[in-house]
Structure formats: C-alpha cells, structure tokens
Design a protein around this motif. Structure first.
Motif, PDB file in Angstrom:
ATOM      1  N   VAL A 140       0.852  -1.190   0.000  1.00 38.55           N
ATOM      2  CA  VAL A 140       0.000   0.000   0.000  1.00 38.55           C
ATOM      3  C   VAL A 140       0.888   1.240   0.000  1.00 38.55           C
ATOM      4  O   VAL A 140       1.852   1.330   0.764  1.00 38.55           O
ATOM      5  N   TYR A 141       0.563   2.195  -0.864  1.00 35.75           N
ATOM      6  CA  TYR A 141       1.359   3.418  -0.928  1.00 35.75           C
ATOM      7  C   TYR A 141       0.452   4.609  -1.223  1.00 35.75           C
ATOM      8  O   TYR A 141      -0.696   4.434  -1.649  1.00 35.75           O
ATOM      9  N   LYS A 142       0.985   5.796  -0.995  1.00 37.14           N
ATOM     10  CA  LYS A 142       0.269   7.036  -1.299  1.00 37.14           C
ATOM     11  C   LYS A 142       0.772   7.587  -2.624  1.00 37.14           C
ATOM     12  O   LYS A 142       1.970   7.766  -2.822  1.00 37.14           O
ATOM     13  N   SER A 166      -2.849   1.890  -4.252  1.00 34.43           N
ATOM     14  CA  SER A 166      -2.986   3.145  -3.517  1.00 34.43           C
ATOM     15  C   SER A 166      -3.880   2.938  -2.300  1.00 34.43           C
ATOM     16  O   SER A 166      -4.629   1.962  -2.198  1.00 34.43           O
ATOM     17  N   THR A 167      -3.800   3.878  -1.373  1.00 36.35           N
ATOM     18  CA  THR A 167      -4.592   3.775  -0.148  1.00 36.35           C
ATOM     19  C   THR A 167      -6.092   3.701  -0.448  1.00 36.35           C
ATOM     20  O   THR A 167      -6.839   3.003   0.240  1.00 36.35           O
ATOM     21  N   LYS A 168      -6.533   4.393  -1.491  1.00 39.09           N
ATOM     22  CA  LYS A 168      -7.959   4.395  -1.828  1.00 39.09           C
ATOM     23  C   LYS A 168      -8.409   3.082  -2.450  1.00 39.09           C
ATOM     24  O   LYS A 168      -9.595   2.741  -2.401  1.00 39.09           O
ATOM     25  N   THR A 170      -7.135   0.059  -1.640  1.00 36.34           N
ATOM     26  CA  THR A 170      -6.753  -1.081  -0.811  1.00 36.34           C
ATOM     27  C   THR A 170      -7.901  -2.005  -0.446  1.00 36.34           C
ATOM     28  O   THR A 170      -7.846  -3.215  -0.696  1.00 36.34           O
ATOM     29  N   PHE A 188       1.952  -2.704   4.862  1.00 34.57           N
ATOM     30  CA  PHE A 188       1.495  -1.377   5.275  1.00 34.57           C
ATOM     31  C   PHE A 188       2.609  -0.670   6.036  1.00 34.57           C
ATOM     32  O   PHE A 188       3.182  -1.235   6.973  1.00 34.57           O
ATOM     33  N   SER A 190       2.718   1.968   8.629  1.00 34.40           N
ATOM     34  CA  SER A 190       1.598   2.453   9.443  1.00 34.40           C
ATOM     35  C   SER A 190       1.981   3.351  10.609  1.00 34.40           C
ATOM     36  O   SER A 190       1.191   3.529  11.540  1.00 34.40           O
ATOM     37  N   PHE A 213      -2.872   5.509  12.399  1.00 35.54           N
ATOM     38  CA  PHE A 213      -3.509   4.786  11.310  1.00 35.54           C
ATOM     39  C   PHE A 213      -3.903   3.401  11.820  1.00 35.54           C
ATOM     40  O   PHE A 213      -3.097   2.705  12.439  1.00 35.54           O
TER      41      PHE A 213
END
Length: 293
Positions: A140-142, A166-168, A170, A188, A190, A213
């Motif tokens: 997971v990355y931004k 992406s985080t959205k 996941t 993650f 986190s 998070f």
C-alpha cells in the motif's frame, strides 16, 4: 512542468543507480555535507522531534543522533535510486530475511497476511520480501502528485513482483482478491500521522499521545487475516536484515486497537535500540496537543 522535472531528474537517478556501492557511498558522504551543513534540510523538525521523545538526553547526545540520522537518510535516498538497477541476487545479499520459515508457517495457516512495518532502517528494500513467499504480494502506498515520478516509484517497487496499490484502492482490491480464493500478503507502512477526526484512534507512541492509522488492523480483523511485523535492522552501511514477528495468527480475537498498539511497541523498541535509523524528518507528533479531553 511535471514532465520537464522528470526528464531532468530521471537520467541523474539512473546514473546513480549504476554506480558501484563504494562510489555510491562516497556520493552519499558529499550529499550529507550539503544537506546537513549547507541546506539544513528539516533540521529544526528533526531536532524538535528528538528533544520531544528523548527529554532526558543532553544537547550533545541529540546532536550525535541527528548527525547519524542524516548520514543514514542520505544513504537510504541513494539506495532507493540504486534499486532501479539492482539485481535480485544482490538485493537478497544486502537485505537478508533471517527467519523465512515464519512466512512458510503463516502460509500453512491458509490465511492471508497483513505485514506492518515502520519508517525505520530500509523499508524500500523490503520489496524483496515477495521472493520468500508464495502468496500474492501487495504494498500500500500514497500516490505522488507528479504522475511521471509516481510511475517510476511503481516500476521500482514492483520489479520483484509485488503489486502496488494506492490507499484508496486497498479495501476493494484486497477484498476482491480474497473473494476469488487468492491468498495475499499486504504490506502497510503504518507509523505516520493521519488527519485528526472524531473517529481517529489515539495511541501512545514514544510516550506521547498521537493519532494512529488503524487501516491495517481493521482490514486484518474484518477479513480474519494473520498480522505480522517486519522488524528491519541496519547491520552496517548497505546491509540490512529483517525478522518476521507474528503479532496475531487470529486477528479477530484481539480487542480493537490492540494490534495497532503492539505494532507501535515494536517500532518503539527499535527506536530505543538505534534512534538514528528512524525517519525523523516526518512531523509524526504534530497533533500531540489535539487529543480531545
């Protein structure tokens, strides 16, 4: 403008990636002098963070940790560039998984795995983890604002067959993967600071109340995944080792936020052991005074 920046910077990064490690670290020494003594990149943030979490350390001790951190930061930045061309064989030699049998044990439980780790040592080189496990790998990355550098980051981090999400994306991707009967391992990072809201969980990190998070924990509990911590340690310049520490085989059995607290405790242990390898330029404690009464 984004493309212009990319075509200027990319050839430089590629050339750096082709340097032998001895030259790479000579370049890192020069970068350290520039970043620390000339530019002073985020030196105030780093100093304030260190003084906040280590109130009993003297000025000289804080200065020593700060210098060591900036040297490590420069090493890590250039190691990230080196990843563009590094071979699987070389990376396995420099980022050693010391207990790969723990991955096999967790796989045998026939549960997908949430792998949590912090911004400590060399999280970028953790991409080699996929070579030690049979489960489908996600990280997971931004997303980056510059779409060209975002693609570059994706290309680098997926070169050893881990899919970047992406985080959205996941929840949907992991849920649909599980529904298809495909077991996965999802990484993650986190330990950074989320936005403050009424629903956010406040935990203790280095003795200070911080918003946390909890997405990794919530996903593990919702889908009944196992949860593990990847403890990454810097052995010497250019060499790291990682240990898989199982936090929960049955995540649903744990009270809410317990897994998040266990994760933060593991990161704290590493910071106390060798604080110079934590990512002190982040404003991790910026919301410390905003916790509701």
């Amino acid at each position: 403008m984004q493309f212009l920046v990319y075509i200027v910077v990319y050839p430089l990064l590629w050339c750096i990636s082709k340097l032998p490690f001895k030259l790479l670290y000579l370049l890192s020494d020069g970068l350290f002098f520039l970043l620390y003594y000339i530019i002073g990149y985020r030196k105030t943030v780093v100093t304030n963070n260190l003084k906040l979490v280590f109130p009993n350390k003297s000025e000289s001790e804080i200065t020593t940790i700060r210098k060591k951190f900036y040297k490590h930061l420069c090493d890590m930045f250039l190691e990230m560039a080196k990843t563009m061309s590094i071979s699987e064989k070389e990376l396995k030699k420099r980022f050693l998984i010391i207990n790969p049998e723990e991955f096999k044990r967790l796989e045998a439980l026939n549960k997908s795995i949430i792998l949590i780790f912090g911004h400590y040592a060399s999280w970028e080189w953790a991409i080699i983890v996929q070579q030690y496990i049979n489960f489908k790998g996600f990280a997971v990355y931004k997303k980056l604002a510059n779409k060209y550098f975002d693609k570059l980051v994706r290309d680098i981090r997926t070169k050893f067959k881990t899919d970047l999400i992406s985080t959205k994306e996941t929840i949907n991707i992991i849920t649909s993967t599980e529904a298809k009967g495909v077991k996965s391992i999802t990484g993650f990072l986190s330990d950074q600071s989320p936005r403050v809201s009424k629903e956010v969980y406040w935990g203790k990190f280095m003795g200070i109340d911080v918003p946390c998070f909890t997405g990794a924990e919530r996903l593990a509990k919702k889908l009944d995944f196992s949860t593990a911590y990847l403890k990454i340690t810097k052995i010497k310049r250019g060499f790291y080792q990682a240990e898989i520490i199982t936090l929960a085989e049955n995540s649903r059995e744990y009270p809410d936020y317990k897994l998040t607290d266990l994760f933060l405790t593991e990161v704290e242990k590493q910071i106390h052991e060798a604080p110079e390898y934590y990512f002190w330029t982040h404003k991790r404690w910026k919301h410390k005074d905003k916790k509701p009464n």
